[in-house]
Every structure is written in C-alpha cells, then in structure tokens.
Design a protein around this motif. Structure first.
Motif, PDB file in Angstrom:
ATOM      1  N   THR A 676      25.744  42.503  43.184  1.00 34.34           N
ATOM      2  CA  THR A 676      26.201  42.500  44.571  1.00 34.34           C
ATOM      3  C   THR A 676      27.383  41.564  44.762  1.00 34.34           C
ATOM      4  OG1 THR A 676      23.978  43.017  45.353  1.00 34.34           O
ATOM      5  CG2 THR A 676      25.497  42.083  46.954  1.00 34.34           C
ATOM      6  N   LYS A 677      27.338  40.405  44.096  1.00 30.47           N
ATOM      7  CA  LYS A 677      28.436  39.444  44.225  1.00 30.47           C
ATOM      8  C   LYS A 677      29.736  39.992  43.663  1.00 30.47           C
ATOM      9  CE  LYS A 677      25.710  35.214  44.009  1.00 30.47           C
ATOM     10  NZ  LYS A 677      25.532  33.939  43.285  1.00 30.47           N
ATOM     11  N   SER A 678      29.632  40.904  42.692  1.00 34.03           N
ATOM     12  CA  SER A 678      30.832  41.426  42.029  1.00 34.03           C
ATOM     13  C   SER A 678      31.298  42.750  42.623  1.00 34.03           C
ATOM     14  CB  SER A 678      30.546  41.601  40.528  1.00 34.03           C
ATOM     15  OG  SER A 678      30.183  40.382  39.940  1.00 34.03           O
ATOM     16  N   ARG A 679      30.663  43.170  43.719  1.00 31.24           N
ATOM     17  CA  ARG A 679      30.999  44.482  44.286  1.00 31.24           C
ATOM     18  C   ARG A 679      32.476  44.569  44.668  1.00 31.24           C
ATOM     19  NH1 ARG A 679      27.765  45.620  49.437  1.00 31.24           N
ATOM     20  NH2 ARG A 679      26.061  45.362  47.951  1.00 31.24           N
ATOM     21  N   SER A 680      32.981  43.555  45.349  1.00 30.07           N
ATOM     22  CA  SER A 680      34.384  43.620  45.785  1.00 30.07           C
ATOM     23  C   SER A 680      35.331  43.634  44.592  1.00 30.07           C
ATOM     24  CB  SER A 680      34.702  42.444  46.705  1.00 30.07           C
ATOM     25  OG  SER A 680      34.483  41.218  46.048  1.00 30.07           O
ATOM     26  N   GLU A 681      34.969  42.913  43.519  1.00 31.14           N
ATOM     27  CA  GLU A 681      35.806  42.913  42.322  1.00 31.14           C
ATOM     28  C   GLU A 681      35.827  44.301  41.679  1.00 31.14           C
ATOM     29  OE1 GLU A 681      36.144  40.649  37.960  1.00 31.14           O
ATOM     30  OE2 GLU A 681      34.515  40.154  39.354  1.00 31.14           O
ATOM     31  N   ILE A 682      34.657  44.959  41.646  1.00 33.26           N
ATOM     32  CA  ILE A 682      34.588  46.314  41.085  1.00 33.26           C
ATOM     33  C   ILE A 682      35.439  47.274  41.906  1.00 33.26           C
ATOM     34  CG2 ILE A 682      33.042  48.267  40.639  1.00 33.26           C
ATOM     35  CD1 ILE A 682      30.841  46.203  40.025  1.00 33.26           C
ATOM     36  N   ILE A 683      35.323  47.183  43.222  1.00 35.28           N
ATOM     37  CA  ILE A 683      36.082  48.079  44.102  1.00 35.28           C
ATOM     38  C   ILE A 683      37.581  47.822  43.961  1.00 35.28           C
ATOM     39  CG2 ILE A 683      36.544  48.669  46.515  1.00 35.28           C
ATOM     40  CD1 ILE A 683      33.579  48.093  47.061  1.00 35.28           C
ATOM     41  N   GLU A 684      37.961  46.562  43.887  1.00 33.32           N
ATOM     42  CA  GLU A 684      39.384  46.234  43.735  1.00 33.32           C
ATOM     43  C   GLU A 684      39.927  46.802  42.425  1.00 33.32           C
ATOM     44  OE1 GLU A 684      42.297  42.294  43.770  1.00 33.32           O
ATOM     45  OE2 GLU A 684      40.136  42.102  43.987  1.00 33.32           O
ATOM     46  N   SER A 685      39.125  46.716  41.355  1.00 34.78           N
ATOM     47  CA  SER A 685      39.557  47.271  40.072  1.00 34.78           C
ATOM     48  C   SER A 685      39.707  48.786  40.162  1.00 34.78           C
ATOM     49  CB  SER A 685      38.547  46.906  38.979  1.00 34.78           C
ATOM     50  OG  SER A 685      38.511  45.514  38.776  1.00 34.78           O
ATOM     51  N   LEU A 686      38.757  49.441  40.830  1.00 30.64           N
ATOM     52  CA  LEU A 686      38.830  50.899  40.966  1.00 30.64           C
ATOM     53  C   LEU A 686      40.036  51.325  41.779  1.00 30.64           C
ATOM     54  CD1 LEU A 686      35.074  51.724  41.707  1.00 30.64           C
ATOM     55  CD2 LEU A 686      36.319  52.274  39.627  1.00 30.64           C
ATOM     56  N   CYS A 687      40.342  50.576  42.818  1.00 31.73           N
ATOM     57  CA  CYS A 687      41.429  50.970  43.712  1.00 31.73           C
ATOM     58  C   CYS A 687      42.805  50.746  43.105  1.00 31.73           C
ATOM     59  CB  CYS A 687      41.315  50.217  45.036  1.00 31.73           C
ATOM     60  SG  CYS A 687      40.010  50.862  46.108  1.00 31.73           S
ATOM     61  N   GLY A 688      42.893  49.927  42.082  1.00 30.01           N
ATOM     62  CA  GLY A 688      44.178  49.756  41.412  1.00 30.01           C
ATOM     63  C   GLY A 688      44.520  50.997  40.616  1.00 30.01           C
ATOM     64  N   ASP A 689      45.742  51.475  40.721  1.00 32.92           N
ATOM     65  CA  ASP A 689      46.156  52.688  40.004  1.00 32.92           C
ATOM     66  C   ASP A 689      46.615  52.297  38.608  1.00 32.92           C
ATOM     67  OD1 ASP A 689      46.865  55.186  39.253  1.00 32.92           O
ATOM     68  OD2 ASP A 689      48.577  55.376  40.626  1.00 32.92           O
ATOM     69  N   HIS A 690      45.636  52.118  37.709  1.00 35.20           N
ATOM     70  CA  HIS A 690      45.957  51.669  36.362  1.00 35.20           C
ATOM     71  C   HIS A 690      46.444  52.810  35.473  1.00 35.20           C
ATOM     72  CE1 HIS A 690      44.028  48.088  37.767  1.00 35.20           C
ATOM     73  NE2 HIS A 690      42.884  48.715  37.920  1.00 35.20           N
ATOM     74  N   GLY A 691      46.159  54.028  35.905  1.00 34.75           N
ATOM     75  CA  GLY A 691      46.658  55.192  35.172  1.00 34.75           C
ATOM     76  C   GLY A 691      45.905  55.463  33.895  1.00 34.75           C
ATOM     77  N   LYS A 692      46.265  56.546  33.238  1.00 34.35           N
ATOM     78  CA  LYS A 692      45.637  56.910  31.979  1.00 34.35           C
ATOM     79  C   LYS A 692      46.226  56.073  30.853  1.00 34.35           C
ATOM     80  CE  LYS A 692      45.281  61.650  33.684  1.00 34.35           C
ATOM     81  NZ  LYS A 692      45.667  63.057  33.477  1.00 34.35           N
ATOM     82  N   ASP A 693      45.453  55.942  29.804  1.00 39.36           N
ATOM     83  CA  ASP A 693      45.960  55.219  28.634  1.00 39.36           C
ATOM     84  C   ASP A 693      47.220  55.895  28.121  1.00 39.36           C
ATOM     85  OD1 ASP A 693      43.873  53.486  28.766  1.00 39.36           O
ATOM     86  OD2 ASP A 693      42.626  54.582  27.338  1.00 39.36           O
ATOM     87  N   LYS A 694      48.280  55.103  28.046  1.00 43.18           N
ATOM     88  CA  LYS A 694      49.553  55.675  27.617  1.00 43.18           C
ATOM     89  C   LYS A 694      49.686  55.542  26.105  1.00 43.18           C
ATOM     90  CE  LYS A 694      51.823  54.677  31.988  1.00 43.18           C
ATOM     91  NZ  LYS A 694      50.615  54.371  32.691  1.00 43.18           N
ATOM     92  N   GLY A 695      50.190  56.586  25.477  1.00 43.38           N
ATOM     93  CA  GLY A 695      50.422  56.544  24.047  1.00 43.38           C
ATOM     94  C   GLY A 695      49.159  56.616  23.223  1.00 43.38           C
ATOM     95  N   PHE A 696      48.065  57.043  23.847  1.00 39.57           N
ATOM     96  CA  PHE A 696      46.805  57.093  23.109  1.00 39.57           C
ATOM     97  C   PHE A 696      46.787  58.295  22.172  1.00 39.57           C
ATOM     98  CE2 PHE A 696      42.410  58.542  22.657  1.00 39.57           C
ATOM     99  CZ  PHE A 696      41.804  57.393  22.191  1.00 39.57           C
ATOM    100  N   GLU A 697      46.475  58.047  20.936  1.00 39.76           N
ATOM    101  CA  GLU A 697      46.376  59.121  19.946  1.00 39.76           C
ATOM    102  C   GLU A 697      44.933  59.227  19.478  1.00 39.76           C
ATOM    103  OE1 GLU A 697      48.611  61.207  18.989  1.00 39.76           O
ATOM    104  OE2 GLU A 697      50.288  60.349  20.107  1.00 39.76           O
ATOM    105  N   LEU A 698      44.368  60.396  19.575  1.00 42.00           N
ATOM    106  CA  LEU A 698      42.979  60.610  19.188  1.00 42.00           C
ATOM    107  C   LEU A 698      42.887  61.128  17.769  1.00 42.00           C
ATOM    108  CD1 LEU A 698      39.981  60.799  20.131  1.00 42.00           C
ATOM    109  CD2 LEU A 698      40.448  63.218  20.569  1.00 42.00           C
ATOM    110  N   PRO A 699      42.129  60.447  16.902  1.00 45.17           N
ATOM    111  CA  PRO A 699      41.890  60.996  15.573  1.00 45.17           C
ATOM    112  C   PRO A 699      41.180  62.337  15.697  1.00 45.17           C
ATOM    113  CG  PRO A 699      41.152  58.705  15.727  1.00 45.17           C
ATOM    114  CD  PRO A 699      41.461  59.168  17.114  1.00 45.17           C
ATOM    115  N   LEU A 700      41.588  63.308  14.930  1.00 48.38           N
ATOM    116  CA  LEU A 700      41.008  64.650  15.031  1.00 48.38           C
ATOM    117  C   LEU A 700      39.676  64.695  14.296  1.00 48.38           C
ATOM    118  CD1 LEU A 700      44.192  66.832  14.592  1.00 48.38           C
ATOM    119  CD2 LEU A 700      43.015  66.185  16.702  1.00 48.38           C
ATOM    120  N   VAL A 701      38.668  64.121  14.936  1.00 49.40           N
ATOM    121  CA  VAL A 701      37.308  64.127  14.387  1.00 49.40           C
ATOM    122  C   VAL A 701      36.415  64.813  15.397  1.00 49.40           C
ATOM    123  CG1 VAL A 701      35.384  62.727  13.600  1.00 49.40           C
ATOM    124  CG2 VAL A 701      37.723  61.991  13.130  1.00 49.40           C
ATOM    125  N   ASP A 702      35.673  65.803  14.996  1.00 49.33           N
ATOM    126  CA  ASP A 702      34.835  66.567  15.901  1.00 49.33           C
ATOM    127  C   ASP A 702      33.518  65.842  16.129  1.00 49.33           C
ATOM    128  OD1 ASP A 702      33.578  68.367  17.440  1.00 49.33           O
ATOM    129  OD2 ASP A 702      33.348  69.920  15.890  1.00 49.33           O
TER     130      ASP A 702
END
Length: 704
Positions: A676-702
């Motif tokens: 409960t004490k960290s609720r505002s911190e969680i919401i603030e983190s969510l509301c920041g537009d951090h975007g998708k990981d840039k330059g992320f390369e996924l190893p082709l492993v199924d």
C-alpha cells in the motif's frame, strides 16, 4: 460578568470540539505515553491480523504527533498469547516512519489469551523511565482482543492495578466471542469513553479517529488536572471539588452545552471522566479560532476554500419519509448556503458542483459542468428545478451513479479533490448494495461525507457510507432545521480535502490511454496472505488509473496450483513414489503464467501499449531459466514488463526479467504488507512512457 464568563467557556468548548483529527494533531501540545497491547492468540486469523489489526494500529498512530519532544507522543507495544511478548518500548521509536514500519513487521504468535499477564507487564514495566516513559505525562494502555481471557479474576485484578496506578485503559473487543463484563472491568470508567466493541476486524478502521480523539482527551485531562505525584484512581476517594465546567458534546455539530458546577463540601468520586470535565480556575483565551464555524462567509470563501479546487456532488434523499417543506426549502436552502461558501467557477483552482436526488430511482439534476457562475448555480438550486419525489430510499444506486457517471473521466477533472456529500433521513432499502457502492467510491478516490437527519438514521450504514475517520466525514443532526448548524464546518472540511495519494494532477501525465494492463503472480507459491494483499492492491491501482486514462483494459492471471495433490491410501513404497512425484510437481509455475498472458490475454493491436506487472518473491524466482526465457519472448512481442519484487530476492535476476531501463521498471518492497505504501510509486512508474525495449534482439529459441 457571569454571562460573559459563560460565553467565554462556550467559545473554548466549541473551538475544541471543532478541531479535526488530522495526522499529527498532537493533542494540542499535551504529551502522552501510549502502550498498545495486542491479542495474537490462535483465535485470530493471521490474514485479519496483517490486513486489519496492524493497519488499524498504524492508522491510530498516524494521528499522533510522535516524536522525542516534551510535548509529543511516544508509543510502545506488546503482544500476548500464552505469555506477553515485548515488541518495543516507549523510547525505542521516536520517528513516526520507523515506528510504523516496525508495527507492520510484527508477526502472530498463536496460543491462549493470557490478558492478565500482558496488563501486569505493561503497567509495571513499560511505563518505567528507563524504558522511555515520562513523569507529568498521561500513561495510556490500548488493549485489543477478540475473546475472553483465560483467567477472568487475574485479568480483573491486573486491570484494577493499572487503574490504581493512574494508567488509563482503553479496551477494544472484536467479534461475538467477547466477554463484555470483562471488557468493562479492563476499561477505565466511564465505559462510553473507554470501551469499544466492533463486529469484526474490518470494522476496526471505523474507530481509528474516535480512539485517537479519546486518547487525546485523556492526555489533556491528565496534564491539566492530575499532579504528577498523585495517580488517577478509579477506587472511591475523598477530594475537594473546585469550580469546574462540565460539557456535554452532541454527536452532530460537536458543539458543547456548558453548565457550571460548584461544590463546597468533599464528596466521593468513583470514576475518572476524561471527556466530560475540564478544570478551569480562571477563564483563558483560546488560541484556535480556525475551523470553528465562526468565520464570515467571505473569510471561508477566500481563506478556507480559495485556491483549493474540487468537484463536489450533493446526493440528496428525496424519499417519502421527508416532508415536502423539509426537502424543498430546508434541505435545499442548506445545500445552497454551503455551495455559496465555495469558490465557484471554471478556473483550474475553483470548485464545481453537481446534484443528484434519489428515491426509488436516481435523478441527475445537473452535472458538474453545468454551471460555472456562482449566481447561476445558486439560482438552479431551487424547488422548481429539484422536485421532491416522495418514494423509496435507493441510496446505493445514487452512490453508484455518481461513481460511474458523475465522476466519469469525461466529466470530472483530474488533479482536484472529488467529493460526494450524502444527505439522508433513514436507512437505505438495500444496505449491502449501499455499502458496496460506498466502497467503490472510496476505492475510486472519492471522499464521501455522510449527513444523517433525525432518529431513523442507521448510524452503522452512515459510517459505512462515509470515509474514515467518522469524526471528520460523518454528521448526525436532530432534524432538518439543525442542518444550518453544520453549514460552515461542512464547507471548511470539504475544502480541506486533498487529492488522494496516487492520483495525478494532469491526465496527460499518465501515458496509459488505450493501454492493456495485466497483473501476473503465482498465488500458489506466494501464499494466501500475499495473494490477498496483491489482489486488493491491483484493484486499488486500477481504481486510481481508471479515472485518469481513457480506454484502459485490465486483466489478471494468478492461478497456478497443481491439479491434484491427493494420495489415496496405498502401500508405503507407492506412497513414497507419489510424494516424490508431488515434490517434482510443486514448483513455481510463474513462467507458464507469463506465457499464457502473452498468448491469450493481450490483443494483437500493435499500436496499443501493452504492460505486464509481475509480482515475484524468492520462491517464484526459483525456476530461473524458464522465467528468463518467457519474459524475453514477452518483451520481444512488445510487452513492457514491470516487476514488483517482495522481500529478499536476486536483484540481478529481477533486473534481467524487467524491461529496460530496469530502474524505471523494478520496484523493491520489503514484504506484501508494505504494498500500500508503494502504490503511488507503482502508479508513477506505470504512467511514465518508458516505451518498448529498443534494440532488443531475441535469440531464436522456441520456448512456446
């Protein structure tokens, strides 16, 4: 001269009665040493202890001015079951934040209910100077229990010992197994000031403010009247009585009616009366004019309400139990007069008002956006525009309408206080529906004031409707004519309401429009206690976000229990093989939950921001390889992964699971109780537009 003295005393008592119990209100500079004794016997469910008992204690403590100063309050605590367990002494935690954290970390013991041992220990040991207690300071015990003690006579003797040594004892009984006679013996006199009964642990929240105020009254009384060398006594004594002022406080306006009492001969007394007698040798001027209701309209409008924006809805009972004249004139006059004290306008720092009425159905008279001129608004609050329906009392639907439509994101302003004021003269037709709607309002960050008129009001329902503490958000008046007495106080309290923590000042500050949000946690590995807290916090976070963003879609996936852990009766060798199989089966399945969420819970719309909030602890991080593999695939698919890590965990692993940068996507919390004490911190983190990981390369492993 006698009239002037009486008027002066009335001014003092009224000013004191109108003081609000805000955090750190500190008993007007009167110190107190307060010891909490908390039952941790086996009859108390650990979930109730963690979710209701400990937060109740921290809620009361938050209303005290805790600190090392001579006029500040100190708090100690012990728990008891078979024996007492000292948690901390009065001098151990003189910083409120550290004190609160310590309280929330206390665990259950289990066992019997040795109340007498705890009372004797607190009285004899915890109020010693070398443990942080002080002379010339009120000594107070607050004991909380859910059942009868294991030794009635020993408990009564221990309580009597506390009373004789000047310790004031508040006794709180929870549930139906309480021995009320024993609770009365434990509590100081009078019972109406020192004894509390609540139906269940959830109801503890309702008495936070009242207990804090009563505790404050005790500390004020002791310092004013009791010499430090003479303990207060509840046994018969003989004493000289000087001229004193006896005050009787009504439950509505908190205005006290003064009477003077003189006595020239000694008379026996058998009880201390902290809330009713305040000795005054000579009149002294009061130094607290604020919040007393005696300001001019212009002062309230400019000083109390100016620059404090709010969206305010009046929810008016229009049922048949209310006389037409009472509704059309007295109630509407009251609404008009309160509204006239607000700084009405369309500016960012001004207030807007809407009105709904209810009987069998709900009628919206006008929404928040209808009037931006004070004169136009006041003219609209009239019998011609607001008819009296004279039918049933559908309070629940009225509350739900205001939550879902009155304060909808299209109408209500982000960044200002949202306030609902309910006025009713009786019980609603569906108490459960009303309570549920009120809880929805509270979760949505709406502050609800409840005003009950007349003798038919259900005070428990009124308490359920209102926010906590009751003393600030609940009013009862004897009839509709008495509404005028609370006009100024209601307006001031409404203007003092602030935007709740976790809400943001601008809708644009939260980049979650059209987003998809999925909460993920392994309920099996994290356990029942953490599961309940996480589920509750997910609801609270969503309520905070719901009115700040457009088109937010939310889901949750948590169930990862093995299908069957039962073993039928069989030979011992087979039993051993089956248990070994179960040991192999019982492993955290959070990787499977992440895969299911990625495949089934998110849409295929790439334009939407897709967010996964992953709650983990040490146990749920055990299957490292699968967990890393599934979170890589999730991030590769454009899902932004936030991690809320509970307890001691591998920080490098957690950072690897989360999206980049990890400092924007990882929140570390001591344990589930601190969420409960960290609720505002969680919401603030969510509301920041951090975007998708840039330059992320996924190893082709199924790993599907």
């Amino acid at each position: 001269m006698e009239l002037l003295y009486t008027l002066h005393v009335l001014t003092i008592t009224v000013a004191a009665a109108f003081a609000l119990p805000t955090p750190g209100f500190g008993c007007n500079g009167k110190p107190a040493d307060v010891v909490f004794l908390v039952d941790t016997s086996s009859s108390i469910w650990p979930v109730h202890f963690n979710l209701h008992v400990l937060p109740f204690i921290t809620g009361v403590v938050d209303l005290f001015d805790v600190g090392p100063g001579p006029s500040q309050t100190r708090v100690g605590m012990a728990t008891f079951s078979d024996v007492h367990h000292l948690q901390f002494n009065l001098g151990d935690f003189l910083d409120k934040e550290k004190l609160t954290n310590k309280i929330l970390d206390i665990s259950m013991d289990g066992g019997n209910t040795n109340t007498s041992d705890a009372l004797m220990f607190a009285t004899e040991e915890m109020f010693r100077a070398d443990h942080g207690s002080r002379n010339n300071t009120a000594h107070i015990i607050v004991i909380l229990t859910d059942g009868a003690s294991q030794d009635y006579e020993a408990t009564r003797a221990a309580a009597q010992n506390a009373h004789e040594k000047g310790v004031q004892v508040f006794a709180i009984g929870v549930g139906s197994q309480i021995d009320n006679k024993e609770l009365e013996d434990i509590a100081s006199d009078p019972d109406e000031d020192f004894k509390f009964n609540v139906t269940n642990f959830e109801a503890l929240k309702r008495i936070e403010g009242k207990l804090a105020v009563k505790t404050c009254e005790v500390s004020t009384l002791r310092v004013t009247n009791a010499p430090s060398t003479t303990p207060l006594s509840t046994s018969p004594t003989t004493s000289s009585t000087t001229t004193s002022i006896s005050t009787r406080t009504t439950s509505v306006t908190s205005v006290s009616e003064p009477t003077t009492t003189t006595a020239s001969t000694p008379e026996p007394t058998t009880r201390a009366t902290p809330a009713s007698v305040v000795e005054e040798a000579t009149p002294e001027p009061t130094s607290e004019p604020e919040n007393t209701g005696f300001r001019s309209d212009e002062e309230i409008r400019n000083e109390a309400c100016g620059g404090k924006p709010a969206d305010v809805y009046f929810i008016l009972d229009s049922s048949g139990s209310i006389e037409k004249d009472d509704f059309s004139h007295t109630m509407l006059d009251f609404v008009r007069n309160v509204t006239g004290l607000f700084d009405i306008g369309s500016g960012d720092s001004q207030t807007r008002v809407g009105i709904v009425t209810f009987s069998d159905d709900v009628t919206q008279i006008f929404p928040l956006s209808a009037y931006t001129s004070r004169n136009e608004l006041l003219n609209a609050i009239s019998p011609e525009n607001i008819p009296h329906k004279a039918q049933g009392t559908n309070t629940g639907d009225a509350l739900r309408f205001v939550v879902e439509q009155g304060f909808s994101p299209k109408v209500a302003r982000p960044g200002v206080a949202h306030v609902a004021i309910v006025i009713t003269d009786g019980q609603s037709k569906d108490t459960e529906a009303t309570t549920a709607a009120a809880e929805a309002a509270h979760r949505a960050g709406i502050y609800v004031f409840a005003i009950g008129v007349g003798e038919s009001v259900d005070k428990q329902e009124l308490s359920d409707i209102a926010n906590n503490p009751d003393i600030q958000f609940t009013f009862t008046v004897s009839d509709f004519a008495a509404l005028s007495e609370i006009r100024n106080l209601l307006a001031i309290r409404t203007c003092e309401v602030k935007q709740p923590e976790g809400f943001f000042s601008e809708q644009a500050a939260c980049g979650l429009d059209d987003a998809e949000l999925v909460f993920v946690y392994d309920s099996f590995s994290m356990g029942l206690k953490s599961t309940r807290v996480i589920s509750s916090e997910a609801s609270s976070i969503t309520s905070s976000l719901r009115r700040r963003v457009k088109n937010l879609s939310v889901g949750m996936i948590s169930e990862a229990c093995p299908s069957n852990l039962d073993i039928t009766v069989r030979d011992s060798a087979s039993f051993v093989r089956e248990t070994q199989h179960i040991e192999d089966t019982i492993k955290t399945k959070i990787a499977n939950l992440i895969k299911d969420a990625r495949r089934k819970w998110f849409s295929s719309k790439e334009s939407r921001r897709q967010i996964m909030i992953l709650y983990v602890d040490e146990t749920s991080l055990e299957n490292t390889q699968d967990l890393l593999s599934q979170t890589r695939y999730a991030k590769h698919k454009g899902i932004e992964v936030f991690v809320v890590a509970l307890g001691e965990v591998n920080s490098k692993l957690v950072d690897s699971i989360a999206s980049e940068p990890s400092h924007d996507h990882v929140i570390y919390i001591h344990n589930a109780r601190h969420l409960t004490k960290s609720r505002s911190e969680i919401i603030e983190s969510l509301c920041g537009d951090h975007g998708k990981d840039k330059g992320f390369e996924l190893p082709l492993v199924d790993s599907q």
